[in-house]
Design a protein around this motif. Structure first.
Motif, PDB file in Angstrom:
ATOM      1  N   GLU A  37      -8.927 -12.610 -37.882  1.00 12.83           N
ATOM      2  CA  GLU A  37      -9.332 -11.346 -38.491  1.00 12.83           C
ATOM      3  C   GLU A  37      -8.251 -10.850 -39.443  1.00 12.83           C
ATOM      4  N   PRO A  38      -8.644 -10.265 -40.588  1.00  8.65           N
ATOM      5  CA  PRO A  38      -7.651  -9.707 -41.517  1.00  8.65           C
ATOM      6  C   PRO A  38      -6.769  -8.673 -40.829  1.00  8.65           C
ATOM      7  N   TYR A  39      -5.489  -8.677 -41.225  1.00 13.97           N
ATOM      8  CA  TYR A  39      -4.506  -7.799 -40.580  1.00 13.97           C
ATOM      9  C   TYR A  39      -3.605  -7.237 -41.663  1.00 13.97           C
ATOM     10  N   GLN A  40      -3.315  -5.935 -41.577  1.00 11.50           N
ATOM     11  CA  GLN A  40      -2.631  -5.263 -42.684  1.00 11.50           C
ATOM     12  C   GLN A  40      -1.208  -4.798 -42.388  1.00 11.50           C
ATOM     13  N   ASP A  41      -0.761  -4.900 -41.148  1.00 12.88           N
ATOM     14  CA  ASP A  41       0.555  -4.335 -40.799  1.00 12.88           C
ATOM     15  C   ASP A  41       1.653  -5.365 -41.089  1.00 12.88           C
ATOM     16  N   TYR A  42       2.002  -5.478 -42.358  1.00 13.05           N
ATOM     17  CA  TYR A  42       3.056  -6.412 -42.756  1.00 13.05           C
ATOM     18  C   TYR A  42       3.787  -5.855 -43.963  1.00 13.05           C
ATOM     19  N   ASP A  43       4.996  -6.361 -44.171  1.00 11.12           N
ATOM     20  CA  ASP A  43       5.800  -5.995 -45.332  1.00 11.12           C
ATOM     21  C   ASP A  43       5.833  -7.214 -46.253  1.00 11.12           C
ATOM     22  N   GLU A  74       7.074  -7.849 -49.214  1.00 14.01           N
ATOM     23  CA  GLU A  74       8.323  -8.239 -49.882  1.00 14.01           C
ATOM     24  C   GLU A  74       9.383  -8.694 -48.882  1.00 14.01           C
ATOM     25  N   ALA A  75       9.429  -8.044 -47.716  1.00 16.03           N
ATOM     26  CA  ALA A  75      10.411  -8.416 -46.696  1.00 16.03           C
ATOM     27  C   ALA A  75      10.001  -9.664 -45.933  1.00 16.03           C
ATOM     28  N   LEU A  76       8.751 -10.119 -46.131  1.00 16.40           N
ATOM     29  CA  LEU A  76       8.240 -11.323 -45.484  1.00 16.40           C
ATOM     30  C   LEU A  76       8.260 -11.192 -43.966  1.00 16.40           C
ATOM     31  N   THR A  77       7.814 -10.041 -43.484  1.00 10.00           N
ATOM     32  CA  THR A  77       7.729  -9.789 -42.053  1.00 10.00           C
ATOM     33  C   THR A  77       6.346  -9.274 -41.698  1.00 10.00           C
ATOM     34  N   VAL A  78       5.916  -9.598 -40.487  1.00  5.27           N
ATOM     35  CA  VAL A  78       4.655  -9.103 -39.943  1.00  5.27           C
ATOM     36  C   VAL A  78       4.979  -8.335 -38.670  1.00  5.27           C
ATOM     37  N   HIS A  79       4.496  -7.090 -38.592  1.00  3.78           N
ATOM     38  CA  HIS A  79       4.691  -6.312 -37.375  1.00  3.78           C
ATOM     39  C   HIS A  79       3.550  -6.644 -36.435  1.00  3.78           C
ATOM     40  N   LEU A  80       3.858  -7.359 -35.377  1.00  2.00           N
ATOM     41  CA  LEU A  80       2.833  -7.876 -34.486  1.00  2.00           C
ATOM     42  C   LEU A  80       2.192  -6.750 -33.671  1.00  2.00           C
ATOM     43  N   PRO A  81       0.919  -6.898 -33.353  1.00  2.00           N
ATOM     44  CA  PRO A  81       0.228  -5.850 -32.594  1.00  2.00           C
ATOM     45  C   PRO A  81       0.625  -5.851 -31.129  1.00  2.00           C
ATOM     46  N   GLU A  82       0.401  -4.753 -30.474  1.00  2.37           N
ATOM     47  CA  GLU A  82       0.541  -4.725 -29.021  1.00  2.37           C
ATOM     48  C   GLU A  82      -0.632  -5.490 -28.444  1.00  2.37           C
ATOM     49  N   ALA A  83      -0.331  -6.527 -27.714  1.00  2.00           N
ATOM     50  CA  ALA A  83      -1.393  -7.376 -27.193  1.00  2.00           C
ATOM     51  C   ALA A  83      -0.937  -8.014 -25.898  1.00  2.00           C
ATOM     52  N   THR A  84      -1.917  -8.379 -25.103  1.00  2.00           N
ATOM     53  CA  THR A  84      -1.634  -9.106 -23.876  1.00  2.00           C
ATOM     54  C   THR A  84      -1.806 -10.589 -24.150  1.00  2.00           C
ATOM     55  N   GLY A  85      -0.730 -11.332 -24.102  1.00  4.91           N
ATOM     56  CA  GLY A  85      -0.799 -12.755 -24.395  1.00  4.91           C
ATOM     57  C   GLY A  85      -0.538 -13.052 -25.859  1.00  4.91           C
ATOM     58  N   ARG A  86      -0.642 -14.303 -26.197  1.00  3.08           N
ATOM     59  CA  ARG A  86      -0.255 -14.768 -27.519  1.00  3.08           C
ATOM     60  C   ARG A  86      -1.371 -14.563 -28.535  1.00  3.08           C
ATOM     61  N   GLY A 112      12.985 -12.388 -53.778  1.00  3.64           N
ATOM     62  CA  GLY A 112      11.917 -11.943 -54.650  1.00  3.64           C
ATOM     63  C   GLY A 112      11.043 -13.043 -55.220  1.00  3.64           C
ATOM     64  N   SER A 113      11.312 -14.314 -54.859  1.00  3.58           N
ATOM     65  CA  SER A 113      10.541 -15.421 -55.434  1.00  3.58           C
ATOM     66  C   SER A 113       9.194 -15.611 -54.747  1.00  3.58           C
ATOM     67  N   ILE A 114       9.038 -15.111 -53.524  1.00  3.04           N
ATOM     68  CA  ILE A 114       7.772 -15.226 -52.807  1.00  3.04           C
ATOM     69  C   ILE A 114       7.453 -13.904 -52.118  1.00  3.04           C
ATOM     70  N   ARG A 115       6.199 -13.734 -51.747  1.00  5.66           N
ATOM     71  CA  ARG A 115       5.755 -12.557 -51.021  1.00  5.66           C
ATOM     72  C   ARG A 115       4.567 -12.939 -50.155  1.00  5.66           C
ATOM     73  N   ILE A 116       4.253 -12.090 -49.173  1.00  2.13           N
ATOM     74  CA  ILE A 116       3.057 -12.292 -48.366  1.00  2.13           C
ATOM     75  C   ILE A 116       1.843 -11.836 -49.165  1.00  2.13           C
ATOM     76  N   ALA A 117       0.832 -12.689 -49.260  1.00  8.93           N
ATOM     77  CA  ALA A 117      -0.406 -12.330 -49.946  1.00  8.93           C
ATOM     78  C   ALA A 117      -1.445 -11.770 -48.978  1.00  8.93           C
TER      79      ALA A 117
END
Length: 602
Positions: free
Chosen positions: A571-577, A579-591, A559-564
């Protein structure tokens, strides 16, 4: 005393007499020194790597105000029954009392950029990144030597530093070095044993013209003709830090196979812990060919898993199996390493039954100061993952007991190897060889006291952190050639003889200096000063399980840090948690390139 000698005083100004041109400076042990500035000393503001010299000689009177921390190098002259200290050089830590430049939000990030640029140029010049040209030995300015043994661990340590530099800067230059180095390790220095379903790593590669000879066993004197656990451990350090960035599943596969090597051949299933060496033929820890390393355990074989690769492997995956392994190593440390009945320093070497090995090689009954601090630092990291009173209590105990016995209370900085027991009638622990101070031991002190202060809020730990950071940044940064010095004298002057003159050696690559920068940026910004920190990743979305990118920079209190905020490919991206400090990556071809802003919550 009726002779003169040069020395350094580190401390806080408590008074200044402008007429007498004398400042009173209080050192960490509470002694008061009269520092004369009547001889027109030079003065400067502490500077980071890559920054110009900032002269403060004309502002000495104005800057010698109570509360200001400084270093004064000068000459002690006899005067009556005492001495007078005539300052010749003064280093101010900030522009105002209470300012410490290394607490600026970008200080450690910029320092890491400079170190990474130095090693990139030293190893590969301005051309392509070709690890066949890598050299273990680098001279003071980065020049290569004629010796051409490429040691696995030093390549891995360079890779670690470059991956860390990418995480803090997003500069693809550094990620390229990290990825190419990882590929070189996998293709040239890794052995896959399909029968045993394990991976182990060669000691190194000797090149004679077009002929390459893989070195299976260690050529280092302490471990000659054996497979030491610590070499296998540090072979993973760079690739795993790279894995945090890229999610390359091949790296994780190598790590898991190396962990199977540890559990099958190094683990003591009866007595607990891990043996330090195995022989290269039978993979036995109990073979007579191992000599004094036969059936032995030590700090490296038990404690180095966590900082070298295991915490980072857990951070990248969140896998509870790695958390369980971490807990096992720290429980083992807490149970067997403290030795309060015999010494304030931890015990570092053991026989099979955990009885103390006090006659082994160079160590005998001696303490490596940095190992004590490293235990405190990593216990506090683990305590954030799985809180246990025995973790936090031992860490705080080490943090409290070490300064008067392991650090220099007059000059600043931390010592190297000392006797674990005092001689009869003496009140101090003698130095084993010298009173020099090594760069990596300063790192352990800085990180130990930063995390102790950041997690407990106890001001005494902040004082120690600032003292250690001050000495390191004042004296270890090589402003002429680049990167950092291996050793300095007790006074802070660089020690430039033998292998300690080098910027690359069996003992030094880019690991400790970059780990220090990376985690000092994390602890200072997020744990202590309530600032944000940008982190960069470049994964293939399908590389991480469930396309879940774990972005926590270290094991920090829940609880000491969070994703801002998050950006993907700018580009701004919103699919993240957050508090859990995780990002759900998009379906994409390549990195994709992921920028994550992490902020403190308190």
């Amino acid at each position: 005393m009726n002779f003169t000698f040069s020395d350094t005083i580190a401390g806080q100004v408590t008074a200044y007499d402008r007429q007498a041109k004398t400042a009173t400076v209080s050192t960490a042990d509470g002694r008061q020194f009269a520092v004369s500035v009547d001889g027109e000393p030079s003065a400067e503001l502490m500077r980071n790597l890559g920054e110009p010299y900032t002269d403060a000689s004309g502002q000495i009177d104005a800057m010698l105000t109570p509360g200001r921390f400084l270093f004064a190098y000068g000459v002690f002259y006899p005067k009556g029954e005492g001495q007078i200290f005539d300052a010749k050089r003064i280093i101010f830590l900030g522009r105002r009392p209470g300012d410490f430049r290394f607490e600026e939000s970008g200080w450690w990030i910029h320092q890491l950029e400079e170190i990474a640029a130095f090693y990139r140029k030293a190893q590969f010049g301005d051309g392509p990144v070709d690890f066949s040209e890598y050299r273990t030995l680098l001279r003071l300015g980065g020049e290569k030597t004629g010796s051409h043994v490429q040691e696995t661990d030093t390549i891995s340590r360079l890779v670690y530093g470059m991956a860390s530099a990418y995480m803090l800067t997003g500069d693809d230059t550094y990620l390229e070095v990290a990825e190419r180095g990882t590929e070189y390790l996998r293709s040239h220095l890794r052995f896959v044993d399909t029968d045993e379903d394990i991976v182990y790593w060669y000691h190194g590669l000797r090149k004679d013209g077009d002929i390459e000879r893989k070195l299976f066993t260690s050529e280092f004197s302490d471990d000659y003709d054996a497979i030491p656990m610590y070499e296998q451990i540090y072979a993973l350090a760079g690739p795993i830090q790279t894995y945090r960035v890229t999610g390359d599943p091949r790296i994780k596969s190598d790590a898991d196979a190396t962990l199977r090597l540890f559990d099958r051949f190094f683990l003591d299933r009866e007595g607990g812990g891990y043996f330090s060496h195995i022989d290269p033929i039978l993979f036995s820890a109990d073979h007579e060919s191992l000599g004094e390393n036969r059936a032995r355990k030590n700090w490296n074989s038990v404690g180095d898993h966590a900082p070298a690769y295991l915490i980072n492997l857990y951070l990248a995956t969140g896998d509870p199996a790695y958390a369980k392994f971490l807990e096992y190593t720290f429980d083992t440390i807490v149970e067997h390493f403290p030795d309060d009945k015999n010494s304030p320093f931890v015990q570092e070497r053991f026989h099979r039954d955990w009885s103390h090995d006090t006659t082994h090689g160079w160590q005998q009954n001696r303490a490596v100061v940095g190992h004590n601090l490293k235990i405190a630092w990593n216990l506090m990291r683990m305590n954030s993952l799985k809180p246990k009173a025995e973790y936090s209590e031992l860490a705080a105990h080490i943090g409290d007991i070490m300064p008067p016995i392991g650090s220099d209370r007059q000059r600043g900085g931390w010592y190297d190897v000392v006797e674990r027991a005092r001689r009869e009638g003496e009140d101090r622990y003698r130095f084993v060889w010298h009173d020099r101070k090594a760069w990596w031991q300063q790192e352990q002190a800085i990180l130990a006291y930063l995390i102790l202060f950041g997690t407990t809020g106890q001001e005494r730990f902040r004082d120690e952190a600032r003292g250690a950071e001050s000495f390191y940044n004042a004296f270890f940064l090589d402003h002429d050639e680049g990167a950092v010095y291996f050793n300095v004298l007790a006074s802070g002057l660089p020690y430039l003889l033998g292998t300690e003159r080098f910027k690359g050696s069996h003992s030094m690559s880019m690991y400790h200096s970059s780990e220090l920068c990376y985690l000092s940026a994390v602890y200072n910004n997020l744990l202590i000063n309530g600032k944000s920190l940008d982190l960069y990743f470049k994964p293939d979305p399908d590389g991480f399980a469930g396309r879940t990118l774990h972005v926590s920079p270290d094991l920090l209190p829940p609880g000491s840090i969070r994703i801002a905020s998050v950006e993907i490919d700018g580009e701004p991206y919103q699919d993240y948690d957050a508090e859990a400090l995780t990002v759900h990556l998009p379906e994409a071809t390549g990195r994709v390139k992921v920028k994550v802003k992490v902020e403190a919550t308190r």
